[in-house]
Scaffold this active site. Structure first.
Site, PDB file in Angstrom:
ATOM      1  N   HIS A 294       0.201   2.410   1.303  1.00 52.14           N
ATOM      2  CA  HIS A 294       0.622   1.142   1.044  1.00 52.14           C
ATOM      3  C   HIS A 294      -0.154   0.040   1.319  1.00 52.14           C
ATOM      4  CE1 HIS A 294       1.919   1.940   5.021  1.00 52.14           C
ATOM      5  NE2 HIS A 294       1.921   0.644   5.208  1.00 52.14           N
ATOM      6  N   CYS A 295      -1.028  -0.066   2.293  1.00 50.84           N
ATOM      7  CA  CYS A 295      -1.928  -1.053   2.522  1.00 50.84           C
ATOM      8  C   CYS A 295      -3.413  -0.915   2.563  1.00 50.84           C
ATOM      9  CB  CYS A 295      -1.499  -1.361   4.392  1.00 50.84           C
ATOM     10  SG  CYS A 295       0.246  -1.925   4.374  1.00 50.84           S
ATOM     11  N   ILE A 296      -3.825  -0.007   2.987  1.00 53.22           N
ATOM     12  CA  ILE A 296      -5.491  -0.098   3.399  1.00 53.22           C
ATOM     13  C   ILE A 296      -6.269  -0.064   1.958  1.00 53.22           C
ATOM     14  CG2 ILE A 296      -7.404   1.399   4.246  1.00 53.22           C
ATOM     15  CD1 ILE A 296      -5.641   2.252   6.374  1.00 53.22           C
ATOM     16  N   ASP A 299      -5.396  -3.930   1.133  1.00 49.90           N
ATOM     17  CA  ASP A 299      -5.653  -5.161   2.020  1.00 49.90           C
ATOM     18  C   ASP A 299      -6.918  -5.772   1.637  1.00 49.90           C
ATOM     19  OD1 ASP A 299      -3.084  -4.966   2.523  1.00 49.90           O
ATOM     20  OD2 ASP A 299      -3.573  -4.335   4.562  1.00 49.90           O
TER      21      ASP A 299
END
Length: 468
Positions: A294-296, A299
């Site tokens: 969900h992030c890396i 971001d």
């Protein structure tokens, strides 16, 4: 109480209520009579809601997914990181309930916004979920409420979006006096049994000092350690640093893995193992088929977009993201080379993808590199693509026309392995039988070093990422 909070002037609404909203909310939190509202009951929101319910707080989960709401209201757990009996107990005891909407939002004292923060097709931040949730909260905003954003986002979102939307919705209320706003990024690691919502330290920064204090006290009811910072931007930036730190270091080993494949007698896995013997100044990171979750993968684009607003280019970070995004293409090339070693045309070949979750031992497929690899193999004309994942019952990838294409799932058996031309290990699930895969698959592309301990006689048919 800190003297600086006692001397702040009260707003008109505070005087009408006969008490300072800050003090009233603080007392509710300390006495555990505050009602907690968690907006978004996904991998972040549900564990957080359960922790508050376990602590004895009346907790309301809010989600627009009617199926999630239905299952939770029946005490049914749908999160692998939570205990089924715990979820059933807190629902049965009345501490946790779910709403499909914001009908009871006026009774909530502390809101946590745990909604998705994707990027647009141009890799720009998509804050539409945050904006929608905030507008709905704003319609019920009253003195004595705290709103904490937990979704990963760019520095400035809490003030530019959440505070701004709330201020426009209820212009008669003043942030820091009547209602309170803060940012506290999630630190959920799906599948991690050691670090959970309760024992993982978190960061919190409020729009004002009062906002920070209330956020710290509210979060501290269920989290063992809360580190406060001077403002939301610092908290938003540190979350990006956490994830981009991993992105950059993974890009480094991914690049070195590709170099190692061109060198004789050098395995990046052995290199990392050797470097890890240094007791200081080195943290091991490992190559793979690409980034997921969900992030890396997202971001770096959030930070790059933020940098452009300040006339700055994050060239180092952008390059790292590009290296990681190119890894599925590299794996696809390895698969087609493995097919070429056999007497089968590409259009007649069968590829078995082992693992479509983005990391081992979870069912989360968001941004999984397996999806990109499957799409690339389809575009190259590979005849048949199947998958096996013990954690994912069904899986689809977007086709060229934008419609989802279902990928057939098969059981992992000797017959399924014999029936493929190449098996591709894209996720290192513990449930995979390494010896069976090595014994029965004709050719194997191992992107996770999952077959490190199989018998030496199988080595000739294994293409290991990062090894010549």
């Amino acid at each position: 109480m800190n003297q600086k909070f006692q001397t702040q002037s009260e707003s008109p609404s505070s005087i009408m209520d006969g008490a300072d909203p800050f003090q009233k909310l603080q007392q509710k939190i300390q006495q555990q009579t505050a009602t907690i509202g968690v907006v978004g009951l996904g991998y972040v929101g549900l564990p957080l809601a359960v922790e508050y319910a376990k602590a004895g707080f009346e907790t309301r989960g809010i989600d627009l997914d009617s199926e999630r709401v239905r299952r939770l209201d029946q005490g049914e757990n749908y999160n692998d990181d939570l205990d089924d009996e715990t979820v059933e107990r807190v629902v049965g005891e009345g501490f946790l309930s779910a709403d499909e909407g914001f009908g009871h939002a006026g009774n909530v004292d502390v809101f946590f916004i745990c909604v998705p923060t994707p990027v647009t097709e141009h890799n720009e931040p998509d804050t539409s979920y945050i904006e929608s949730a905030t507008r709905s909260i704003g319609e019920h905003l009253r003195p004595g409420q705290l709103v904490v954003l937990k979704s990963t986002t760019y520095p400035g979102t809490t003030e530019e979006v959440v505070q701004d939307v709330l201020g426009k919705t209820q212009e008669g209320l003043q942030v820091g006096h009547d209602y309170f706003v803060a940012f506290s990024p999630e630190r959920i690691d799906p599948g991690n049994e050691e670090y959970t919502t309760a024992n993982t330290p978190v960061v919190a920064g409020g729009v004002t000092s009062r906002c920070t204090t209330l956020a710290e006290q509210a979060i501290g009811q269920v989290v063992q350690e809360v580190h406060t910072v001077s403002n939301p931007k610092v908290a938003e930036m540190e979350k990006l640093l956490e994830n981009i730190y991993r992105s950059v270091n993974i890009a480094l080993v991914n690049e070195l893995a590709q170099l190692s494949e061109r060198m004789d007698d050098v395995s990046i896995w052995e290199v990392i193992e050797a470097a890890s013997t240094k007791p200081f100044g080195f943290d091991p990171f490992y190559p793979g088929p690409g980034l997921g979750g969900h992030c890396i993968p997202v971001d770096p684009h959030y930070l790059s977009w933020t940098a452009q607003r300040h006339d700055f280019e994050t060239s180092f970070i952008t390059l790292s993201a590009r290296v990681n995004e190119d890894m599925p293409f590299h794996v696809c090339q390895s698969v087609t080379e493995a097919i070429a070693q056999q007497p089968v045309a590409l259009s007649d070949a069968t590829v078995l993808i082992l693992g479509v979750a983005f990391k081992a031992n979870v069912d989360d497929t968001r941004h999984s590199p397996a999806g990109t690899i499957i799409r690339l193999l389809q575009e190259k004309g590979v005849g048949t693509i199947r998958y096996h994942d013990p954690h994912v019952e069904s899986y689809s990838v977007p086709g060229s026309n934008g419609e989802a294409i279902d990928v057939p799932s098969v059981a992992l058996t000797p017959e399924a392995l014999h029936g493929c031309d190449v098996a591709v290990i894209t996720t290192g699930h513990d449930a995979f039988d390494a010896e069976m895969i090595a014994e029965h698959a004709p050719q194997i592309v191992d992107t996770r070093n999952a077959l490190a301990d199989v018998e030496e006689r199988h080595r000739e048919k294994i293409q290991l990422l990062g090894h010549e």
